[in-house]
Design an enzyme around this catalytic site. Structure first.
Site, PDB file in Angstrom:
ATOM      1  N   TYR A 154     -28.099  -9.576 -16.316  1.00  0.00           N
ATOM      2  CA  TYR A 154     -26.799  -8.956 -16.034  1.00  0.00           C
ATOM      3  C   TYR A 154     -25.658  -9.919 -16.341  1.00  0.00           C
ATOM      4  CZ  TYR A 154     -23.218  -6.382 -13.403  1.00  0.00           C
ATOM      5  OH  TYR A 154     -22.086  -5.695 -13.040  1.00  0.00           O
ATOM      6  N   LYS A 158     -22.722  -9.465 -19.186  1.00  0.00           N
ATOM      7  CA  LYS A 158     -21.301  -9.424 -18.834  1.00  0.00           C
ATOM      8  C   LYS A 158     -20.524 -10.584 -19.466  1.00  0.00           C
ATOM      9  CE  LYS A 158     -21.313  -5.665 -16.337  1.00  0.00           C
ATOM     10  NZ  LYS A 158     -20.542  -4.477 -16.749  1.00  0.00           N
TER      11      LYS A 158
END
Length: 246
Positions: A154, A158
């Protein structure tokens, strides 16, 4: 006001995406509510948009699918004749420590979060280049700035969105298109409500303002970046995190 503007918000059926869709609708934009699996919630969001006196529609698409993303953008521009605002909010998590993280979970998160963002920007930028105008707003995360244990996939996705945002801002600026990103911290959504109490308490302890944010906190910043007031802002990563990433 965003009256006459056409906005597409990915992952807009619930949570932060829903709040963004409603914030744009409150400014009288026409809002396309993209969703992947939450058809019922997407329809509820659309009802709320119409209750605000704005227009819109729902659009099912897995943005990680390149051809599906292209088809969605083509469908929107064919129907409305333009696309003024693209908000890349769709994303997933598959958290685990890296020693336990499967290749499938790493690939799924990179594909949904980062490749999905690439797919929609590539497709939408063609129309925006023709218009010589547009606003692209990507939702990244404080995890992409600070890193976060258990979120290698994640956080990497990002952080990738941050690099993509800055690069697209440089590529598209000459045609009057701005590209920015908003980096939420911990926000009170279904995802964070499911966390154990101890994890939530530890998270709040890292936030100078001492509380989780609301989806509307993120939505208000997106609505500002979509407006004419933000016409001279591009390539920026704006943290809305209660001071967490100071």
């Amino acid at each position: 006001m965003l009256e006459g503007k056409i906005a597409l918000v990915t992952g807009a059926a619930k949570g932060i995406g829903r709040a963004i869709a409603l914030a744009l609708a409150a400014e009288k934009a026409t809002v396309i509510v993209n969703y992947n699996g939450s058809a019922e919630k997407a329809e509820q969001t659309l009802e709320e948009i119409r209750a605000l006196g704005a227009d819109g529609r729902t659009c099912q698409c897995n943005v990680a699918d390149t051809q599906a993303a292209l088809a969605m953008i083509k469908e929107v521009t064919a129907e409305y004749g333009r696309l003024d605002i693209l908000v890349n909010n769709a994303g997933i998590t598959r958290d685990n420590l890296i020693m336990k993280m499967s290749e499938e979970d790493f690939d799924a998160v990179i594909s949904a979060n980062l490749k999905g963002c690439f797919n929609t920007i590539k497709a939408a930028s063609r129309q925006m280049l023709k218009q010589r105008s547009g606003r692209i707003i990507n939702i990244t995360s404080v995890s992409g700035i600070l890193g976060n244990a258990g979120q290698a996939n994640y956080a990497a996705s990002k952080a990738g969105i941050i690099g993509l945002t800055k690069t697209m801002a440089r590529e598209l600026a000459s045609r009057g298109i701005t590209v920015n990103a908003v980096a939420p911290g911990f926000v009170d959504t279904d995802m964070t409500q499911a966390l154990p109490d101890g994890v939530k308490e530890a998270a709040v302890a890292q936030i100078p303002l001492g509380r989780f944010g609301k989806p509307e906190d993120i939505a208000d910043m997106v609505a500002y970046l979509a407006s004419e007031k933000a016409a001279y802002i591009t390539g920026q990563i704006i943290s809305v995190d209660g001071g967490m990433a100071i």
